[in-house]
Motif scaffolding. Sequence first.
Motif, PDB file in Angstrom:
ATOM      1  N   ALA A  16      96.958   3.530  21.665  1.00 19.71           N
ATOM      2  CA  ALA A  16      97.436   4.868  22.545  1.00 19.71           C
ATOM      3  C   ALA A  16      97.209   5.457  23.616  1.00 19.71           C
ATOM      4  CB  ALA A  16      97.436   6.587  21.480  1.00 19.71           C
ATOM      5  N   LEU A  17      95.079   4.693  23.712  1.00 23.95           N
ATOM      6  CA  LEU A  17      94.591   4.552  25.181  1.00 23.95           C
ATOM      7  C   LEU A  17      95.127   3.538  25.740  1.00 23.95           C
ATOM      8  CD1 LEU A  17      92.455   5.388  26.867  1.00 23.95           C
ATOM      9  CD2 LEU A  17      90.626   3.642  25.585  1.00 23.95           C
ATOM     10  N   ARG A  18      95.524   2.758  25.227  1.00 19.99           N
ATOM     11  CA  ARG A  18      96.390   1.356  25.945  1.00 19.99           C
ATOM     12  C   ARG A  18      97.544   2.054  26.876  1.00 19.99           C
ATOM     13  NH1 ARG A  18      96.733  -3.723  23.098  1.00 19.99           N
ATOM     14  NH2 ARG A  18      94.180  -4.531  23.007  1.00 19.99           N
ATOM     15  N   LEU A  19      98.444   2.867  25.754  1.00 18.76           N
ATOM     16  CA  LEU A  19      99.532   3.358  27.052  1.00 18.76           C
ATOM     17  C   LEU A  19      99.238   4.701  27.855  1.00 18.76           C
ATOM     18  CD1 LEU A  19     102.579   3.584  26.639  1.00 18.76           C
ATOM     19  CD2 LEU A  19     102.343   5.406  24.923  1.00 18.76           C
ATOM     20  N   LEU A  20      98.056   5.736  27.200  1.00 15.12           N
ATOM     21  CA  LEU A  20      97.883   6.405  28.370  1.00 15.12           C
ATOM     22  C   LEU A  20      97.702   5.964  29.748  1.00 15.12           C
ATOM     23  CD1 LEU A  20      97.409   9.316  29.106  1.00 15.12           C
ATOM     24  CD2 LEU A  20      94.463   8.607  28.043  1.00 15.12           C
ATOM     25  N   VAL A  21      97.051   4.687  29.789  1.00 15.76           N
ATOM     26  CA  VAL A  21      95.936   4.045  30.851  1.00 15.76           C
ATOM     27  C   VAL A  21      97.209   4.106  31.808  1.00 15.76           C
ATOM     28  CG1 VAL A  21      94.869   2.316  31.992  1.00 15.76           C
ATOM     29  CG2 VAL A  21      93.643   3.860  29.936  1.00 15.76           C
ATOM     30  N   ASN A  22      98.273   3.079  31.472  1.00 14.71           N
ATOM     31  CA  ASN A  22      99.752   2.575  31.664  1.00 14.71           C
ATOM     32  C   ASN A  22     100.524   3.006  32.256  1.00 14.71           C
ATOM     33  OD1 ASN A  22     102.267   0.244  30.823  1.00 14.71           O
ATOM     34  ND2 ASN A  22     101.202  -0.431  32.382  1.00 14.71           N
ATOM     35  N   SER A  23     100.789   4.705  31.378  1.00 17.25           N
ATOM     36  CA  SER A  23     101.440   5.855  32.017  1.00 17.25           C
ATOM     37  C   SER A  23     100.763   6.651  33.405  1.00 17.25           C
ATOM     38  CB  SER A  23     101.430   6.274  30.910  1.00 17.25           C
ATOM     39  OG  SER A  23     100.784   6.963  31.036  1.00 17.25           O
ATOM     40  N   VAL A  24      99.483   6.712  33.170  1.00 12.86           N
ATOM     41  CA  VAL A  24      97.981   7.424  34.416  1.00 12.86           C
ATOM     42  C   VAL A  24      98.424   7.068  35.753  1.00 12.86           C
ATOM     43  CG1 VAL A  24      96.648   8.745  34.550  1.00 12.86           C
ATOM     44  CG2 VAL A  24      97.011   8.848  32.344  1.00 12.86           C
ATOM     45  N   VAL A  25      98.534   5.200  35.422  1.00 13.03           N
ATOM     46  CA  VAL A  25      97.923   4.553  36.438  1.00 13.03           C
ATOM     47  C   VAL A  25      99.478   4.735  37.297  1.00 13.03           C
ATOM     48  CG1 VAL A  25      97.574   2.076  37.757  1.00 13.03           C
ATOM     49  CG2 VAL A  25      96.161   3.298  35.454  1.00 13.03           C
ATOM     50  N   THR A  26     100.154   4.700  36.828  1.00 12.21           N
ATOM     51  CA  THR A  26     102.168   3.886  36.613  1.00 12.21           C
ATOM     52  C   THR A  26     102.580   5.547  37.797  1.00 12.21           C
ATOM     53  OG1 THR A  26     102.360   2.421  35.423  1.00 12.21           O
ATOM     54  CG2 THR A  26     104.125   3.578  36.042  1.00 12.21           C
ATOM     55  N   SER A  27     101.684   6.268  37.315  1.00 14.33           N
ATOM     56  CA  SER A  27     102.786   7.795  37.903  1.00 14.33           C
ATOM     57  C   SER A  27     101.392   8.009  38.705  1.00 14.33           C
ATOM     58  CB  SER A  27     102.487   8.694  36.549  1.00 14.33           C
ATOM     59  OG  SER A  27     102.807   8.914  35.959  1.00 14.33           O
ATOM     60  N   LEU A  28     100.726   7.456  38.469  1.00  8.06           N
ATOM     61  CA  LEU A  28      99.904   7.959  40.778  1.00  8.06           C
ATOM     62  C   LEU A  28     100.514   7.344  41.367  1.00  8.06           C
ATOM     63  CD1 LEU A  28      96.067   8.564  38.539  1.00  8.06           C
ATOM     64  CD2 LEU A  28      97.465  10.223  39.843  1.00  8.06           C
ATOM     65  N   GLY A  29     100.437   5.014  41.209  1.00 10.06           N
ATOM     66  CA  GLY A  29     100.541   4.184  42.131  1.00 10.06           C
ATOM     67  C   GLY A  29     102.201   4.490  42.714  1.00 10.06           C
ATOM     68  N   LEU A  30     103.254   5.333  41.767  1.00  7.37           N
ATOM     69  CA  LEU A  30     104.557   5.470  41.755  1.00  7.37           C
ATOM     70  C   LEU A  30     104.361   6.453  43.259  1.00  7.37           C
ATOM     71  CD1 LEU A  30     107.675   5.355  41.789  1.00  7.37           C
ATOM     72  CD2 LEU A  30     107.612   6.441  39.916  1.00  7.37           C
ATOM     73  N   ALA A  31     104.172   7.547  42.311  1.00  6.70           N
ATOM     74  CA  ALA A  31     103.886   9.160  43.912  1.00  6.70           C
ATOM     75  C   ALA A  31     103.559   8.448  45.558  1.00  6.70           C
ATOM     76  CB  ALA A  31     102.967  10.327  43.402  1.00  6.70           C
ATOM     77  N   VAL A  32     102.163   7.868  45.304  1.00  5.14           N
ATOM     78  CA  VAL A  32     101.475   7.205  46.621  1.00  5.14           C
ATOM     79  C   VAL A  32     102.672   6.187  46.955  1.00  5.14           C
ATOM     80  CG1 VAL A  32      99.807   5.546  47.097  1.00  5.14           C
ATOM     81  CG2 VAL A  32      99.483   7.269  45.074  1.00  5.14           C
ATOM     82  N   LEU A  33     102.955   5.355  46.033  1.00  8.03           N
ATOM     83  CA  LEU A  33     104.084   4.461  46.807  1.00  8.03           C
ATOM     84  C   LEU A  33     105.763   5.183  47.819  1.00  8.03           C
ATOM     85  CD1 LEU A  33     104.154   1.595  44.213  1.00  8.03           C
ATOM     86  CD2 LEU A  33     103.373   1.049  46.566  1.00  8.03           C
ATOM     87  N   ILE A  34     105.926   6.040  46.666  1.00  5.99           N
ATOM     88  CA  ILE A  34     107.378   7.315  47.351  1.00  5.99           C
ATOM     89  C   ILE A  34     106.716   7.540  48.623  1.00  5.99           C
ATOM     90  CG2 ILE A  34     108.331   9.476  46.984  1.00  5.99           C
ATOM     91  CD1 ILE A  34     108.092   8.264  44.171  1.00  5.99           C
ATOM     92  N   LEU A  35     105.646   8.828  48.750  1.00  5.74           N
ATOM     93  CA  LEU A  35     105.361   8.787  50.246  1.00  5.74           C
ATOM     94  C   LEU A  35     105.134   7.833  51.400  1.00  5.74           C
ATOM     95  CD1 LEU A  35     102.150  11.506  48.003  1.00  5.74           C
ATOM     96  CD2 LEU A  35     104.079  12.313  49.627  1.00  5.74           C
TER      97      LEU A  35
END
Length: 235
Positions: A38-57
Amino acid sequence: MNAATGRRLLAEFTGTGLLVAVVVGSGIAATRLSTDGALRLLVNSVVTSLGLAVLILVFIQAGGAHFNPVVTAADWILGRRYGLGQAAAVIACQITGAIAGAALADAMFAEPVLSPSRHHRGGPPILLSEVVATAGLLFVIVSLSRTGRLQHVAWAVAAWIGAAYWFTASTSFANPAVTIARSLTSTYAGIAPASVPAFIAAQLAGGAIGTILAVTIYPVQCGRIQVEQPAQLAG
């Protein structure tokens, strides 16, 4: 090819590559830091979401920040602001950029570069999840575009992908280019090459469903923020 087209192709190559590097790299880091699933998925999902938002901007003004062949296909079908040749070139840059991003992530963590994954993913629940994840993604993007609210697309798309990591059985790939690239990493984020065709078919179906739903709900397109649209590729 004019300068604007070149910038768009470079932006799609770079942005998609960095997105995959974020997905794969955070997956590797999570597996090295914890044995808790669960912690692995949490890290992967949060980091991906943050990175994706920045890249779109960062990349949206260079031509849309699609980073996804399904998004590019929907944009071309609905808008026809550029030719089929340019759309194909954008998709090619997304796929090659994604592969480069997977290689970069593996290299940063001293993993075998471009090593095919053995993680088979499939079955009706998984493929249905990909349909739902991609349909939701396209519904969000097309709805915001048609209602003139693209200024919200970075956080909205990132939020959808982050949520879909958890409420779909597939952990929300929702992107053919990313799926292809993830078949070439033998790490946490990988998918076996044999699983890729069914995933892409599900993503295409989901993209069509989400686009049709958005156009049905919002049949009249409102004004939108201006994004530079490069001219059609010569020839």
